[in-house]
Each structure stands twice: as structure tokens, then as C-alpha cells.
Design a protein around this motif. Structure first.
Motif, PDB file in Angstrom:
ATOM      1  N   UNK A 105       0.611  -1.271  -0.217  1.00 34.55           N
ATOM      2  CA  UNK A 105      -0.064  -0.096  -0.061  1.00 34.55           C
ATOM      3  C   UNK A 105       0.977   1.312   0.025  1.00 34.55           C
ATOM      4  N   UNK A 106       1.924   1.207   0.855  1.00 32.87           N
ATOM      5  CA  UNK A 106       2.780   2.480   0.833  1.00 32.87           C
ATOM      6  C   UNK A 106       3.592   2.702  -0.517  1.00 32.87           C
ATOM      7  N   UNK A 169     -15.934  10.740  14.869  1.00 31.95           N
ATOM      8  CA  UNK A 169     -16.460   9.803  13.724  1.00 31.95           C
ATOM      9  C   UNK A 169     -16.354  10.706  12.527  1.00 31.95           C
ATOM     10  N   UNK A 170     -17.211  11.654  12.381  1.00 28.16           N
ATOM     11  CA  UNK A 170     -17.076  12.436  11.088  1.00 28.16           C
ATOM     12  C   UNK A 170     -15.730  13.317  11.187  1.00 28.16           C
ATOM     13  N   UNK A 171     -15.124  13.375  10.099  1.00 28.12           N
ATOM     14  CA  UNK A 171     -13.887  13.921  10.024  1.00 28.12           C
ATOM     15  C   UNK A 171     -12.616  13.420  10.839  1.00 28.12           C
ATOM     16  N   UNK A 172     -12.534  12.157  11.121  1.00 36.01           N
ATOM     17  CA  UNK A 172     -11.620  11.492  11.910  1.00 36.01           C
ATOM     18  C   UNK A 172     -10.402  11.492  10.999  1.00 36.01           C
ATOM     19  N   UNK A 173     -10.246  11.843   9.744  1.00 39.69           N
ATOM     20  CA  UNK A 173      -8.946  11.900   9.095  1.00 39.69           C
ATOM     21  C   UNK A 173      -8.516  13.167   8.863  1.00 39.69           C
ATOM     22  N   UNK A 174      -9.084  14.247   9.406  1.00 42.43           N
ATOM     23  CA  UNK A 174      -8.418  15.437   9.401  1.00 42.43           C
ATOM     24  C   UNK A 174      -7.284  15.622  10.017  1.00 42.43           C
ATOM     25  N   UNK A 175      -6.140  16.449   9.368  1.00 42.01           N
ATOM     26  CA  UNK A 175      -4.979  16.468   9.897  1.00 42.01           C
ATOM     27  C   UNK A 175      -4.399  17.960   9.653  1.00 42.01           C
ATOM     28  N   UNK A 179       3.802  15.337   6.917  1.00 46.88           N
ATOM     29  CA  UNK A 179       4.273  15.109   5.289  1.00 46.88           C
ATOM     30  C   UNK A 179       3.451  14.678   4.279  1.00 46.88           C
ATOM     31  N   UNK A 180       2.471  13.849   4.635  1.00 45.63           N
ATOM     32  CA  UNK A 180       1.556  13.254   3.626  1.00 45.63           C
ATOM     33  C   UNK A 180       0.211  13.163   4.493  1.00 45.63           C
ATOM     34  N   UNK A 181      -0.638  14.098   4.370  1.00 46.23           N
ATOM     35  CA  UNK A 181      -1.847  14.016   5.236  1.00 46.23           C
ATOM     36  C   UNK A 181      -2.954  13.256   4.849  1.00 46.23           C
ATOM     37  N   UNK A 182      -2.818  12.588   3.772  1.00 41.16           N
ATOM     38  CA  UNK A 182      -3.619  11.392   3.142  1.00 41.16           C
ATOM     39  C   UNK A 182      -3.216  10.099   3.761  1.00 41.16           C
ATOM     40  N   UNK A 183      -2.154  10.073   4.293  1.00 44.81           N
ATOM     41  CA  UNK A 183      -1.368   8.626   4.743  1.00 44.81           C
ATOM     42  C   UNK A 183      -2.602   7.909   5.425  1.00 44.81           C
ATOM     43  N   UNK A 184      -2.951   8.560   6.687  1.00 44.84           N
ATOM     44  CA  UNK A 184      -3.815   7.701   7.472  1.00 44.84           C
ATOM     45  C   UNK A 184      -5.169   7.247   6.748  1.00 44.84           C
ATOM     46  N   UNK A 185      -5.745   7.976   5.942  1.00 44.76           N
ATOM     47  CA  UNK A 185      -7.031   7.513   5.273  1.00 44.76           C
ATOM     48  C   UNK A 185      -6.664   6.496   4.215  1.00 44.76           C
ATOM     49  N   UNK A 186      -5.437   6.661   3.615  1.00 40.93           N
ATOM     50  CA  UNK A 186      -5.008   5.745   2.575  1.00 40.93           C
ATOM     51  C   UNK A 186      -4.916   4.152   3.358  1.00 40.93           C
TER      52      UNK A 186
END
Length: 209
Positions: A105-106, A169-175, A179-186
Motif C-alpha cells: 500500500x505504501x 467519527x465524522x472528520x476523523x482523518x482531518x490532519x 508530510x503526507x496528510x492523506x496517509x492515514x486515510x489511505x
């Protein structure tokens, strides 16, 4: 309240597989094979041993054969997040599979032609229903957080939950800064639930329905 990781596996097939694996107590599933042998009476090989027909496969293969006879062919699995795949491998005590799911995935993220995220990118997450959690979508925007870091801000969502039920719950992937703000959601939600829009055009389209 943290969002649950969604698994799309038929529990009946899992029960059959685990029942076969449990024939040898405390065995490591990744090392198990199943052998079924038919010994033909009144026949012999040149060395005098009985003639046999043999099938050998993994417990999961035998479980799927049984499942098909009982219920019909199992539906193909829906995509799962890298984290869910790694957790499945961990339960099987498959360290190589666990590490491989996360590394794959990385590599897929970092080799994507749109990577890394840029200021103004729009990130859409489409969540299927999971237990008591209703299906909904979330919209985030990537922004500059300074010092070479980026943020991912929630700007809209379609969750029908009451306001006091949305915290965590809503917005839990806001960062705020990464370095890579999409990392957790990905990794946790999975690339199949993500759509990324850059300059008004989609550069990554997930497979969620």
C-alpha cells in the motif's frame, strides 16, 4: 467514537476455514496443508504399495469447496483497506503477509503519478454502511500548513448522525500538519474509498459504490 474498520468476509467461510485449521491445536495456519487420499482396493504399485489418488491444498481451499457445496460459490470479496488486510494476516500469524500488505500500500501511494498531495487538492471519502454506522461521504481539502507540511481539513459531510454523535467519527482523518496528510486515510479507510480531485479533474478514483 472511532470509525470501525470494515471487513467484507462471509463469517460462514471463516468458520469452516478455522474449523479445519483447529484439527491441529495451536498450529500456525500459514504452515498448514490438507491432504485427502483415496486408497484403491485390490490394486498395487510396482513396489507393492496400494495405488492411491491424492489431493493436497490449503485449509482455505477445502473450506471453499465445502462452502460451495453448502451455499453456492462465495461472492467475490469487496476491496479491503491495507490495514484490514494486515490484520487478517496477523490473525493467521502470517508476518510476511502482514508486512507485505502495508508495504504494498505504501509503494502504491508513493508511486502514484499525483503523489504527493498539493495545496487545493480535494479528497472525497465514500463510506459504506457498517453496523450502526450509516453510509455517508466526507469532503476534505489539502492546504499548506507551513514548514513544508500539509494539512487536510474537513469542509463537508453527509452523515445523518446527530451532532453529538459525530465527534471522533465524522472528520476523523482531518490532519493539522503532516508530510503526507492523506496517509492515514489511505491505509485505514483504503484507496478504494478515496477519490482525489486536482485542478478540477479526478486523479485517483476509488472503487466504492
Amino acid at each position: 467514537m472511532h470509525r470501525p474498520v470494515v471487513h467484507r468476509r462471509d463469517p460462514r467461510l471463516e468458520i469452516l476455514t478455522e474449523g479445519i485449521e483447529d484439527v491441529i491445536p495451536r498450529a500456525t495456519p500459514a504452515y498448514l496443508t490438507v491432504t485427502v487420499t483415496e486408497t484403491l482396493p485390490g490394486t498395487a504399485n510396482p513396489d507393492g504399495t496400494p495405488h492411491t489418488n491424492t489431493w493436497t491444498g490449503r485449509p482455505a481451499d477445502l473450506a471453499q469447496h465445502q462452502f460451495t457445496r453448502l451455499y453456492g460459490r462465495p461472492r467475490s470479496q469487496e476491496p479491503r483497506s491495507p490495514l484490514a488486510q494486515a490484520e487478517d494476516a496477523k490473525r493467521r500469524r502470517d508476518l510476511g503477509g502482514e508486512i507485505g500488505a502495508l508495504m504494498s500500500a505504501g509503494n502504491a501511494l508513493e508511486s502514484a503519478p499525483w503523489y504527493p498531495c498539493r495545496r487545493g487538492d480535494v479528497v472525497l471519502l465514500a463510506y459504506p454502511a457498517a453496523g450502526d454506522f450509516p453510509a455517508h461521504g466526507e469532503t476534505y481539502v489539502i492546504d499548506d500548513a507551513g514548514d513544508g507540511l500539509m494539512s487536510m481539513k474537513l469542509v463537508a459531510h453527509s452523515s445523518p448522525l446527530a451532532q453529538d454523535e459525530q465527534e471522533g467519527y465524522v472528520g476523523c482523518y482531518a490532519t493539522e500538519a503532516a508530510d503526507c496528510p492523506i496517509n492515514e486515510a489511505w491505509f485505514e479507510a483504503g484507496p478504494h474509498l478515496l477519490t482525489i480531485v486536482r485542478d478540477g479533474r479526478p486523479v485517483h478514483v476509488g472503487g466504492a459504490r
